[in-house]
Design a protein around this motif. Structure first.
Motif, short mmCIF file in Angstrom:
data_model
loop_
_atom_site.label_atom_id
_atom_site.label_comp_id
_atom_site.label_asym_id
_atom_site.label_seq_id
_atom_site.Cartn_x
_atom_site.Cartn_y
_atom_site.Cartn_z
N ASP A 10 0.85 -1.18 0.00
CA ASP A 10 0.00 0.00 0.00
C ASP A 10 0.89 1.24 0.00
O ASP A 10 0.89 2.03 0.93
N VAL A 11 1.72 1.35 -1.06
CA VAL A 11 2.64 2.47 -1.20
C VAL A 11 2.40 3.09 -2.57
O VAL A 11 2.57 2.43 -3.59
N GLY A 12 1.99 4.34 -2.57
CA GLY A 12 1.86 5.06 -3.84
C GLY A 12 3.17 5.78 -4.13
O GLY A 12 3.66 6.52 -3.29
N ILE A 13 3.74 5.56 -5.29
CA ILE A 13 5.00 6.18 -5.67
C ILE A 13 4.67 7.53 -6.30
O ILE A 13 4.15 7.58 -7.42
N PRO A 14 4.96 8.66 -5.61
CA PRO A 14 4.59 9.96 -6.16
C PRO A 14 5.44 10.41 -7.34
O PRO A 14 5.01 11.24 -8.13
N ALA A 108 10.36 11.23 -2.56
CA ALA A 108 9.28 12.20 -2.35
C ALA A 108 8.16 11.70 -1.44
O ALA A 108 7.05 12.19 -1.50
N PHE A 109 8.44 10.73 -0.60
CA PHE A 109 7.41 10.22 0.30
C PHE A 109 7.18 11.19 1.45
O PHE A 109 8.13 11.76 2.00
N ASP A 110 5.93 11.36 1.85
CA ASP A 110 5.60 12.19 3.01
C ASP A 110 6.00 11.51 4.32
O ASP A 110 6.39 12.17 5.27
N ASP A 111 5.88 10.16 4.35
CA ASP A 111 6.16 9.41 5.58
C ASP A 111 7.11 8.25 5.24
O ASP A 111 6.67 7.14 4.97
N THR A 112 8.40 8.53 5.27
CA THR A 112 9.40 7.52 4.90
C THR A 112 9.35 6.31 5.82
O THR A 112 9.49 5.18 5.36
N ALA A 114 6.81 4.98 7.30
CA ALA A 114 5.68 4.13 6.91
C ALA A 114 6.03 3.30 5.67
O ALA A 114 5.64 2.13 5.57
N VAL A 115 6.78 3.89 4.74
CA VAL A 115 7.20 3.17 3.54
C VAL A 115 8.15 2.03 3.93
O VAL A 115 8.02 0.91 3.44
N ILE A 116 9.10 2.32 4.80
CA ILE A 116 10.02 1.28 5.27
C ILE A 116 9.24 0.14 5.91
O ILE A 116 9.47 -1.03 5.61
N ASP A 117 8.30 0.48 6.78
CA ASP A 117 7.48 -0.54 7.45
C ASP A 117 6.70 -1.36 6.44
O ASP A 117 6.60 -2.59 6.57
N GLU A 118 6.15 -0.72 5.43
CA GLU A 118 5.35 -1.42 4.42
C GLU A 118 6.21 -2.43 3.65
O GLU A 118 5.79 -3.58 3.43
N PHE A 119 7.40 -2.03 3.23
CA PHE A 119 8.29 -2.95 2.53
C PHE A 119 8.71 -4.10 3.45
O PHE A 119 8.72 -5.26 3.03
N GLU A 120 9.07 -3.79 4.67
CA GLU A 120 9.48 -4.85 5.60
C GLU A 120 8.34 -5.81 5.89
O GLU A 120 8.54 -7.03 5.91
#
Length: 169
Positions: A10-14, A108-112, A114-120
């Motif tokens: 659930d990561v949108g790449i801006p 360009a992520f607003d919440d880096t 959260a992105v790390i957590d999503e990938f992990e």
């Protein structure tokens, strides 16, 4: 090749901020990319202590360093990376594939975090990371899902220091 168990994030790449290539020799790489693609000038950095800290590789604290060159191509950063010291994703790439496309990145992520957590959480954890002068970066284990390409993100890019040199000088 279709993966039956492809993770869904659930990561949108801006934006696609950067395309990174590993090279054997940075000056030669800049000459080749500049000559063939007409890109440049390049900003050259040396990622090494004392400005490079908190480095990890494959889940463990690990020292490595690299030189890199950055230029712009139609709004996308092109990065060339030459490994300098220590084993890293870059030395692995050269040993297994030779020079070539290494990663794509979005900064360009607003919440880096959260992105790390999503990938992990999806089983594609951090395989290399570090902190360069306050700019943190993370590479994720996406090679199987992206046909050998790794995904990177970074935070606090405004902390990057001035380049060590420009190319051509």
């Amino acid at each position: 090749m279709v993966l039956d168990n492809m993770p869904q994030l659930d990561v949108g790449i801006p934006e696609l901020t950067q395309v990174g290539f590993v090279v054997e020799d940075l000056d030669d790489g800049m000459d080749r990319f500049g000559g063939l693609l007409g890109v440049g000038p390049w900003e050259v950095y040396r990622f090494e202590p004392p400005r490079l800290t908190e480095t990890t590789f494959r889940g463990e604290e690990h020292d490595y360093s690299m030189a890199l060159a950055i230029t712009d191509l139609a709004g996308t950063m092109i990065e060339l990376i030459e490994p300098l010291e220590g084993e890293s994703l870059y030395t692995e790439h050269l040993a297994e594939h030779g020079e070539g496309l290494h990663h794509i990145a979005c900064f360009a992520f607003d919440d880096t975090e959260a992105v790390i957590d999503e990938f992990e959480d999806a089983g594609m954890g951090v395989i290399q990371s570090g902190n360069f002068n306050g700019t943190e970066y993370w590479y994720f284990d996406t090679a199987a899902e992206l046909n050998g390409v790794i995904f990177e993100t970074a935070a606090n890019l405004e902390a990057l220091p001035a380049p060590d040199r420009a190319y051509p000088e």
